[in-house]
Write a protein that holds these residues in place. Structure first.
Motif, mmCIF file in Angstrom:
data_model
loop_
_atom_site.group_PDB
_atom_site.id
_atom_site.type_symbol
_atom_site.label_atom_id
_atom_site.label_comp_id
_atom_site.label_asym_id
_atom_site.label_seq_id
_atom_site.Cartn_x
_atom_site.Cartn_y
_atom_site.Cartn_z
ATOM 1 N N VAL A 51 0.855 -1.180 0.000
ATOM 2 C CA VAL A 51 0.000 0.000 0.000
ATOM 3 C C VAL A 51 0.893 1.232 0.000
ATOM 4 N N SER A 52 0.856 1.994 -1.079
ATOM 5 C CA SER A 52 1.705 3.189 -1.158
ATOM 6 C C SER A 52 1.039 4.412 -0.532
ATOM 7 N N SER A 53 -0.307 4.408 -0.473
ATOM 8 C CA SER A 53 -1.008 5.507 0.201
ATOM 9 C C SER A 53 -2.413 5.066 0.552
ATOM 10 N N TYR A 54 -2.956 5.680 1.605
ATOM 11 C CA TYR A 54 -4.334 5.393 2.006
ATOM 12 C C TYR A 54 -4.897 6.665 2.652
ATOM 13 N N GLU A 55 -5.915 7.212 2.056
ATOM 14 C CA GLU A 55 -6.545 8.426 2.578
ATOM 15 C C GLU A 55 -7.983 8.106 2.965
ATOM 16 N N ARG A 56 -8.248 8.182 4.247
ATOM 17 C CA ARG A 56 -9.544 7.787 4.768
ATOM 18 C C ARG A 56 -10.455 8.999 4.946
ATOM 19 N N GLY A 57 -11.690 8.869 4.445
ATOM 20 C CA GLY A 57 -12.680 9.912 4.629
ATOM 21 C C GLY A 57 -13.836 9.417 5.482
ATOM 22 N N LEU A 58 -14.811 10.266 5.677
ATOM 23 C CA LEU A 58 -15.929 9.907 6.535
ATOM 24 C C LEU A 58 -16.799 8.838 5.898
ATOM 25 N N PHE A 59 -17.121 8.972 4.604
ATOM 26 C CA PHE A 59 -17.977 8.026 3.924
ATOM 27 C C PHE A 59 -17.250 7.256 2.821
ATOM 28 N N SER A 60 -16.053 7.671 2.474
ATOM 29 C CA SER A 60 -15.297 6.974 1.432
ATOM 30 C C SER A 60 -13.805 7.172 1.662
ATOM 31 N N SER A 61 -13.040 6.288 1.065
ATOM 32 C CA SER A 61 -11.582 6.348 1.182
ATOM 33 C C SER A 61 -10.972 6.066 -0.180
ATOM 34 N N THR A 62 -9.716 6.442 -0.329
ATOM 35 C CA THR A 62 -8.968 6.117 -1.546
ATOM 36 C C THR A 62 -7.634 5.500 -1.152
#
Length: 462
Positions: A51-62
């Motif tokens: 996993v080179s990056s993980y950006e977590r949001g409230l309802f979705s992530s990338t």
């Protein structure tokens, strides 16, 4: 062409696992951890993924991941972008993961242009509240020049479901077609489809269940240095296989058929195969598969597999043989202009696995054949021709003389086989039934004498 194949194999492997990643989803803050842990488990399958990056949001992530397939000097590396919808109620299921794979950095510019911004492979995974998944993998149709080959890929669509433990898969796959053409010739596959319903039994490394495949047509042409072309085609290919586990023994069956096969020097129709592997010890099969995995991980370096594991595998051979393993080729058939040819064979070990010095008496072998005499003549002449050429030092032999010598030798051998009662001729058909058991041969229901056994073994080993 090998690197193109590696890229395709890599894409197929990683997208299946990408669908399985959704199974690791756990509501709430555990999603990121489970996603990362799922990626790390790929190291055991010969694919390294990070996993080179993980950006977590409230309802979705990338997320972005990097996949490396194969070692050596030229590993294949592919990146993937993941869009994860995880709440609060994403379209009636626990989560949805959309994965888009990118081409390797050194992919042909023509292929990138032909894709026109489209991902070569995409996977949509819907995660249920029980953490089971439904997966859809697609690849778009594309026509492009890859290296020195013209490629026409018709696209694919694969759908499969998996439970939360990822120990089963049921689905279908459809391929519109694939064709390559270059200065050396061309290869093409028309429509193909697969269906599968497999699962991994508890504490086992192998999978059981049915698998089926159908290919409408395969064609190939080759152009030699003198500009002369040759072609072959195969139509109506089908294969059905099934693996079953009964207590601690495995059985594998395979049925295949081919409507028509055309080669440069002949044609055959209604080809068929029906075979079964019986009484395979499950523990031995597990050890064998583990050794194969270790060998793959070590890139063929036997020293890295560990002598202790090889010793364990050898120790289980006694138990495996005690199961009386057998291979039964029930029927092999084909129809040529000369008529229908049919064959069958079986091999079974009947000893206790302890005393290998009794191997010649502990093995039972049978063979039966019924074929037109011209087919047998052609087969024997071909064998004799190869034998003659193998013994010659001449780089440019007189093939007319070689063919004549092969014809004479084949006729003499066939007459000797008939004299010994090994082959019987009736209405233009040649038939035989050979059984080897308890250290002796029986042919066509009669015990074969020493002279006949010597003739039979001589022909078999020639």
């Amino acid at each position: 062409m090998s690197k193109k194949l590696a890229i395709g194999v890599t894409a197929a492997a990683v997208v299946v696992v990408a669908g399985a990643l959704g199974t690791s989803y756990y509501m709430g803050g555990k999603l990121q951890d489970e996603f990362t842990n799922g990626i790390s488990k790929l190291d055991k399958s010969g694919v390294t993924a990070k996993v080179s990056s993980y950006e977590r949001g409230l309802f979705s992530s990338t997320a972005k991941t990097v996949w490396t397939f194969g070692g050596g000097e030229e590993p294949v590396q592919i990146t993937a972008d993941h869009k994860i919808s995880h709440g609060p109620l994403p379209m009636g299921h626990a989560a949805e993961i959309h994965t888009a794979f990118s081409l390797p950095a050194d992919a042909d510019a023509e292929l990138k242009t032909a894709l026109n911004g489209r991902a070569p492979v995409e996977v949509v995974t819907k995660v249920g509240w029980s953490r089971s998944t439904s997966n859809l993998m697609t690849s778009p149709a594309v026509v492009a020049k890859v290296k020195d080959s013209e490629m026409n890929w018709g696209g694919m669509k694969i759908e499969w479901d998996m439970p939360a433990d990822m120990k089963a898969a049921k689905g279908t796959a459809n391929f519109a077609g694939l064709a390559f053409k270059d200065e050396e010739g061309s290869t093409a596959m028309d429509k193909a489809s697969m269906r599968f319903d497999i699962k991994q039994p508890k504490d086992q490394q192998f999978w059981v269940g049915p698998f089926a495949m159908v290919v409408d047509k395969l064609t190939a042409t080759r152009v030699d240095e003198d500009g002369k072309s040759s072609s072959s085609s195969y139509e109506g290919l089908s294969m059905d296989s099934e693996t079953t586990l009964k207590e601690d023994m495995v059985e594998m069956s395979l049925k295949g058929s081919l409507k028509s096969a055309k080669l440069e020097d002949g044609k055959a129709d209604d080809l068929a195969l029906d075979m079964v592997l019986r009484n395979i010890d499950a523990a031995w099969l597990n050890h064998f598969m583990e050794m194969a995995k270790r060998k793959t991980a070590a890139e063929g370096d036997d020293e890295d597999m560990g002598s202790d594991f090889r010793e364990t595998l050898l120790k289980t051979v006694t138990q495996a043989l005690a199961r009386h393993p057998a291979i039964d080729i029930k029927r092999v058939a084909m129809r040529t202009p000369e008529g229908l040819s049919e064959f069958g064979a079986s091999l079974q070990y009947l000893g206790d696995g302890e005393n290998m010095s009794n191997l010649t008496k502990d093995v039972k072998v049978s063979l039966n054949a019924n074929l037109p005499k011209p087919v047998l003549d052609s087969f024997m002449q071909s064998r004799k021709r190869k034998g003659i050429l193998a013994m010659m030092d001449d780089d440019e032999p007189n093939m007319k003389e070689v063919d004549e010598a092969a014809k004479v030798s084949a006729q003499e051998s066939l007459e000797t086989l008939k004299e010994q009662g090994i082959f019987e001729e009736k209405a233009g058909m040649m038939s035989t039934q050979i059984v080897y058991a308890n250290g002796a041969f029986q042919v066509n229901g009669k015990t074969l004498g020493d002279d006949g056994a010597a003739v039979l073994m001589g022909e078999a080993l020639e």
